[in-house]
Structures are given as C-alpha cells and as structure tokens.
Design a protein around this motif. Structure first.
Motif, short mmCIF file in Angstrom:
data_model
loop_
_atom_site.label_atom_id
_atom_site.label_comp_id
_atom_site.label_asym_id
_atom_site.label_seq_id
_atom_site.Cartn_x
_atom_site.Cartn_y
_atom_site.Cartn_z
N VAL A 1 44.15 2.43 -20.01
CA VAL A 1 43.53 1.40 -19.17
C VAL A 1 44.50 0.98 -18.07
O VAL A 1 44.13 0.79 -16.91
CB VAL A 1 43.11 0.19 -20.04
CG1 VAL A 1 42.65 -0.97 -19.16
CG2 VAL A 1 42.00 0.60 -21.00
N GLN A 2 45.77 0.85 -18.45
CA GLN A 2 46.78 0.42 -17.47
C GLN A 2 47.03 1.47 -16.39
O GLN A 2 47.38 1.14 -15.27
CB GLN A 2 48.11 0.14 -18.17
CG GLN A 2 48.11 -1.07 -19.09
CD GLN A 2 48.34 -2.35 -18.33
OE1 GLN A 2 48.49 -2.34 -17.10
NE2 GLN A 2 48.35 -3.46 -19.04
N ARG A 3 46.90 2.73 -16.76
CA ARG A 3 47.32 3.79 -15.85
C ARG A 3 46.14 4.56 -15.23
O ARG A 3 46.29 5.71 -14.82
CB ARG A 3 48.28 4.76 -16.56
CG ARG A 3 49.58 4.08 -16.99
CD ARG A 3 50.55 5.03 -17.66
NE ARG A 3 51.21 5.93 -16.74
CZ ARG A 3 52.32 5.67 -16.09
NH1 ARG A 3 52.93 4.51 -16.24
NH2 ARG A 3 52.85 6.56 -15.28
N GLN A 4 45.00 3.91 -15.14
CA GLN A 4 43.86 4.54 -14.45
C GLN A 4 44.18 4.72 -12.97
O GLN A 4 44.98 3.98 -12.40
CB GLN A 4 42.60 3.68 -14.59
CG GLN A 4 42.05 3.63 -16.01
CD GLN A 4 41.48 4.96 -16.47
OE1 GLN A 4 40.54 5.48 -15.90
NE2 GLN A 4 42.07 5.51 -17.51
N TRP A 5 43.56 5.68 -12.36
CA TRP A 5 43.74 5.93 -10.93
C TRP A 5 42.42 6.38 -10.35
O TRP A 5 41.49 6.70 -11.09
CB TRP A 5 44.86 6.95 -10.69
CG TRP A 5 44.71 8.23 -11.46
CD1 TRP A 5 45.11 8.44 -12.75
CD2 TRP A 5 44.14 9.46 -11.01
NE1 TRP A 5 44.82 9.72 -13.13
CE2 TRP A 5 44.22 10.38 -12.09
CE3 TRP A 5 43.57 9.89 -9.82
CZ2 TRP A 5 43.76 11.70 -12.01
CZ3 TRP A 5 43.11 11.21 -9.73
CH2 TRP A 5 43.21 12.09 -10.82
#
Lengths: 362, 150
Positions: free
Chosen positions: A100-104
C-alpha cells in the motif's frame, strides 16, 4: 386535490420509535482492547494486532471477521480453508502494508517523455517482450484471484495481500501495454506461454498455486524485470522495470514465507510440494533445445537476445547474456528454496536447471 | 531529480558522507513518496578496508555507522565493489544528477559476475529488489553534495 383528514393526521403524528436491539452496545459484548497508537510507519496492522493471536484453526462458513462476535443466524457464504497453515505467511501483514505504501502510477510515475525512437529491430524486440509480459501479468492476476473466496476472513492478512498483488499485476499489464504502444510499435505476437503457464491457473490448492506461481514463476519474472532494466534504452523503461521488480519481490517474499510456514507446521506435505515443483519445472524449464530458441517461449527468448545484444547483429552476445540470466534465475530460486527449508531440492531439480546451479554454499 | 545548490562537502567513504546523504533524503518529500523501507544494508569497499552499516527504517535512514566486515555482512544484504567502481558510480551520478543507464544499482549488480548486492540469505537479499527505487534514490541524492574522494 384535497388531503383526507385521516392521512393528514397520520403524517403529522410522530411515529413511535422502533424497538431497538442494543445488545451489541452492552460492555459485556465488547472485547476489551487497548488503545492503539500509530507507529513510525503510521497506523499499520502491526500496531493494531500487537498481542493478538491468530488462531491455528477456524470453522469458517460466514463472512464474520476475526475477533467479531458470532451470530446464530448468520448465513453460510462459502467453503473456506480451515487451517492457518493452508494460507498463512508470517510476512503477509508487513507485505500488504508495504504494498500500500509503495504503490505507483504508470500514468504519472514513469518519465514517458524519455522514450525516444529506436531502430526497428530493437523497438520490435521491446514490443515483443512487452507483449509477453502483458500476457503473463494477466495470469498473475487471474491465478491468485481464484483463491480469494477460499480464504476465510479470519486470515484476512493473506486476503489483503493477495488483493494488493492483483492490483500490482493490473498495473504491470497496464504499463507494459502502454510501453508497447507509446513508441508506435504496438503489441506483437501472442506468446507460446499459454500451454505451459496454464499449469498455474489449473492449481487445485492454495499452496500448490503459491509454490508454482509465487516462488517459481514470479522469481523468474523478477529476474526478467531486472534484466529488462539492464537492457533498457531510456529512463522510462528503467523506471518501469525497476518498479515492477519491486512489486514482484513482495509476491515472491510472500510465497517463500508461506512455503516455510507450511514446511515448519505441516512437514508431511514436503513430498507433495516437491511434486508441484516437479510439475512446474518441467514445462517451464526453458530448456534450450536449439541455438537461439527455448522449449517454452522462443519469441520471448529471441526478443531478450536482440535487446541484450543491442540489435539483431548482436544476437550471439545476447544469447550469452540470456544464459547468464538463466543461471542467476536458477541459483536465486535454489537459494529461496533453501530459506524455505527445501534445500534437498538441489538434488531433485529439473536436470537442465541443476546443470546451472553453482556449488552449494557452506 | 534536479541538482540544487551544492552546500555540503564530504569525503567518500566516511560516516559523514553517508550521514550527509541521509540528511538530504530524510528531509525530501520525493523520498517519502516512494514509501516505507525497512532494511539493513551493508556497504563494503574491501580494498580500502572500509565497511558501513546503513539502517533504513520507515520513511528515513535512521542510522549510519562504520562496522567490521562481519558487521557489514550481518545485514539483509551488502553492496560490495572495489573503490574505483564506487568512485566511477558516484562521479557518474554527480555528472548526470542521477545514475545514467549504465550505472544504476541493478545494472551494476547484473553486470558483475559476483553481484554488487550480496547476502548470506536468499530471502533477505530480495530486500535489494523490493526497495530498489529507495536505494537508487539514496545514492542518486549524492549528486546534491560535493564529494571528495580519498
């Protein structure tokens, strides 16, 4: 039209308040939980679940979330796995939060303006690689999605992780489709991956699916993404492959730790897992049967050889590079199996794979 | 990343150099945007006998220290190459504002038969790939300081 006095009386009179069932509001019905404070990563499930046990076994037939009170009249909604070992991975919670934190975004996080015209052979090779990867990512989304209805809500961490994986795979097929079109090349030939990769879609058990998809196939795809970064011709492609490799590494991490968990807690499944790996290493062994072609996906191999060789004229150099990648793929696969507790696979691996293995580490 | 005004000077390799880069990324919204990163990373420069331990925690680099070779290897993974190669990578980053196509961490790793990112554990080594964008951003940020080389 005149309003009848009876109706007027009815609408102007307050209704009796309905009988409320406030049993859920009683303190004895509520679980006693500590107040939770956010940590350095924000309010993650590590904070929320601290000190709370995940049951090893559940009788799940309804949508009841873990820790919620049962209702006698809850309807059955499916047949779910009942053992934690069937679906659990100790890093599922962490990997979900990380995902979730590292979505792009393929729309805004890729410097598309850096894609410039390439010679025809290189552009077509990149488009063929992107066609293959688009196809593969459909499988990578469809396969885990089939298992969502089998995972009980009690093991929601796995469910959330799988959902995050499906989002990742959506973004991957999205970004490779865009790359194929952005330079005017487009998608090229449907790959030959269908027959061999169907084994992933045909899995009949979550652990079978995870072993062959997360640990085997995604490990190999992660190496492909890293190779894609190596042979990229501009910063946009570099970013695409690097970001996709990051996502793929989470899926791989889930699979390795699920395999470890099941081997630790249900060791009698060891031979069964070897059987699944026997099945997948065969069709997907990518055994080179003749110069410049592979048994499974020759179009893909040829595309990589042209890209790695800098064009059609450098295809021999590209073939050497492809073999180096294969060797790395197989050795990393073996190292992950060792971490999972399946070190004896070294002696049971597909013969072509085994020929690529480095000597065991002390 | 664009090159801003260069104000910090530090010598590579040194704890001060890694702390200077850490200070830049810890205060950089672009670094935060990539997402959390939790990993311990060793840095090894064998020919200088220099070894460092970097701790990436949540949205920041929380610790930098000089350690023994064993300390650098007691990590998720460590980055190892000769001093000349480190210098080449950092000079390339300085010159371009970030690594060019031939000097990204992943490319260097794949082109080195021994590998640039190494680990004793096949699972923990995957942190190099899982957080690769973060590590690339970290080293690319060295373009924002004046690096002197020993």
């Amino acid at each position: 039209m005149a309003i009848s006095p009876d109706l007027l009386h009815k609408v102007s009179t307050e209704e009796d308040p309905p009988e409320l069932d406030l049993s859920w509001l009683q303190p004895r019905e509520a679980q006693q939980v500590e107040r939770v404070r956010a940590g350095r990563r924000g309010m993650t499930f590590d904070e929320v679940e601290r000190g709370r046990e995940v049951p090893d076994h559940v009788n799940a037939f309804t949508l009841r979330p873990r820790d919620a009170r049962r209702r006698e009249d809850a309807v059955r909604t499916g047949q779910y796995y009942s053992d934690k070992s069937d679906v659990w991975s100790e890093n599922a919670r962490l990997l979900y939060e990380e995902a979730v934190q590292r979505q792009w975004s393929s729309a805004t996080d890729i410097p598309w303006e850096k894609v410039t015209p390439l010679p025809d052979d290189l552009e077509r090779a990149m488009c063929q690689l992107c066609t293959f990867l688009t196809e593969v990512e459909f499988i990578a989304g469809d396969a885990p999605a089939q298992w969502l209805p089998k995972i009980p809500n009690d093991y929601y961490e796995t469910k959330l992780f799988i959902l995050s994986q499906i989002m990742d795979e959506a973004r991957h097929l999205d970004v490779f489709r865009k790359r194929a079109f952005v330079n005017g090349g487009g998608l090229l030939s449907e790959g030959q991956s269908g027959p061999s990769l169907r084994i992933i879609l045909d899995a009949k058990d979550f652990t079978e699916m995870s072993a062959i998809m997360h640990v085997f196939a995604e490990g190999f795809v992660q190496s492909l993404f890293r190779t894609g970064e190596l042979v990229s011709f501009n910063e946009a492609e570099k970013a695409i492959y690097r970001l996709c490799a990051q996502d793929e590494s989470r899926h791989l991490g889930f699979g390795v730790m699920h395999l470890k968990y099941i081997l630790d807690t249900v060791p009698e499944r060891r031979e069964e897992i070897h059987h699944y790996l026997d099945q997948v290493e065969g069709p997907l062994s990518l055994d080179i049967t003749q110069a410049g072609a592979s048994g499974a996906t020759p179009f893909f191999d040829e595309a990589i050889m042209i890209l790695a060789g800098g064009g059609l004229k450098g295809v021999d150099k590209g073939a050497e590079r492809l073999m180096e990648v294969r060797k790395k793929q197989v050795n990393e696969y073996m190292h992950r199996l060792e971490v999972a507790g399946l070190g004896e696979r070294r002696d049971r691996m597909n013969p072509f794979f085994r020929s690529l293995l480095d000597p065991p580490r002390n | 990343m664009t090159q801003g005004a260069t104000t910090t000077k530090a010598t590579f390799p040194s704890v001060e150099w890694f702390k200077a880069i850490s200070a830049i990324v810890n205060d950089d919204p672009g670094y935060n945007h990539i997402g959390t990163c939790d990993a311990t990373v060793g840095v090894r420069i064998p020919d200088l006998e220099k070894n460092y331990l970097l701790t990436f925690e949540a949205f920041e680099v929380s610790d930098v220290r000089e350690v023994t070779p064993a300390g650098a290897e007691d990590t998720d993974f460590w980055l190892e190459m000769p001093y000349a190669k480190w210098k080449e990578m950092l000079e390339n980053i300085k010159q371009n504002g970030k690594a060019d196509l031939h000097h990204t961490l992943n490319t260097i790793d794949l082109e080195d038969p021994e590998g640039f990112a190494r680990s004793h554990d096949g699972y923990r080594r995957d942190a190099f790939y899982r957080f690769n964008q973060t590590f690339q951003y970290f080293f690319d940020s060295s373009a924002k300081i004046d690096t002197a080389f020993v």
